[in-house]
Design an enzyme around this catalytic site. Sequence first.
Site, PDB file in Angstrom:
ATOM      1  N   TYR A   1       0.790  -1.235   0.000  1.00  0.00           N
ATOM      2  CA  TYR A   1       0.000   0.000   0.000  1.00  0.00           C
ATOM      3  C   TYR A   1       0.819   1.280   0.000  1.00  0.00           C
ATOM      4  O   TYR A   1       0.248   2.372  -0.015  1.00  0.00           O
ATOM      5  CB  TYR A   1      -0.943   0.000   1.223  1.00  0.00           C
ATOM      6  CG  TYR A   1      -1.820  -1.225   1.293  1.00  0.00           C
ATOM      7  CD1 TYR A   1      -2.733  -1.503   0.273  1.00  0.00           C
ATOM      8  CD2 TYR A   1      -1.741  -2.122   2.354  1.00  0.00           C
ATOM      9  CE1 TYR A   1      -3.536  -2.629   0.311  1.00  0.00           C
ATOM     10  CE2 TYR A   1      -2.550  -3.251   2.410  1.00  0.00           C
ATOM     11  CZ  TYR A   1      -3.432  -3.502   1.386  1.00  0.00           C
ATOM     12  OH  TYR A   1      -4.230  -4.614   1.425  1.00  0.00           O
TER      13      TYR A   1
ATOM     14  N   HIS B   1      -7.805   0.140  -6.583  1.00  0.00           N
ATOM     15  CA  HIS B   1      -7.074  -0.546  -5.507  1.00  0.00           C
ATOM     16  C   HIS B   1      -5.608  -0.154  -5.596  1.00  0.00           C
ATOM     17  O   HIS B   1      -5.021  -0.202  -6.689  1.00  0.00           O
ATOM     18  CB  HIS B   1      -7.223  -2.068  -5.619  1.00  0.00           C
ATOM     19  CG  HIS B   1      -8.653  -2.487  -5.497  1.00  0.00           C
ATOM     20  ND1 HIS B   1      -9.314  -2.484  -4.291  1.00  0.00           N
ATOM     21  CD2 HIS B   1      -9.559  -2.830  -6.431  1.00  0.00           C
ATOM     22  CE1 HIS B   1     -10.570  -2.835  -4.499  1.00  0.00           C
ATOM     23  NE2 HIS B   1     -10.751  -3.052  -5.791  1.00  0.00           N
TER      24      HIS B   1
END
Length: 149
Positions: free
Chosen positions: A27, A104
């Site tokens: 991330y 995402h």
Amino acid sequence: MSAVRNRIEVMHGVNLDQLGRRDAEQYGTLTLEELEVHINTAADELGLDTRFFQTNHEGEFVERLHRLEGLADGLILNPGAWTHYSYAIRDALDLLAVPLVEVHLSNVEEREEWRRHSVLADLASRRVIGKGPDGYREALEFVVEQRSE
Ligand code: DQA
């Protein structure tokens, strides 16, 4: 005269408020606040107005979606883990007529099996996955393209 449709709602789902302390390999290192600054910079360049929303409560997420009609011209959505199983969010999205982009940060197609399935993917006009924060820019650019079609 055609109305300018530049109101973009950017919605972050469950656990995205924890960016900055989640797995940096997947991330990155930006906090949610920093990510939103990044998204805003891109939006400004594209002449778009963004509004952000994050919650860890599925019902609140659904209620926000219920209230969106007429308030947003495009929706950029990263529902986090809800992506993979929330039929409640899917049903709420089904009520919306605005273009939807599913984003995402990580490449969900190359992670665990359970992350490879999105229950919303077929409702999205576009999916942007695995491009980190820049994926949001791509999503905004797509909204602009759609608008001019
Ligand atoms: C995510 C991917 C999901 O599988 C995960 O549950 C998240 C974040 C992403 O942005 O890569 O919370 O949506």
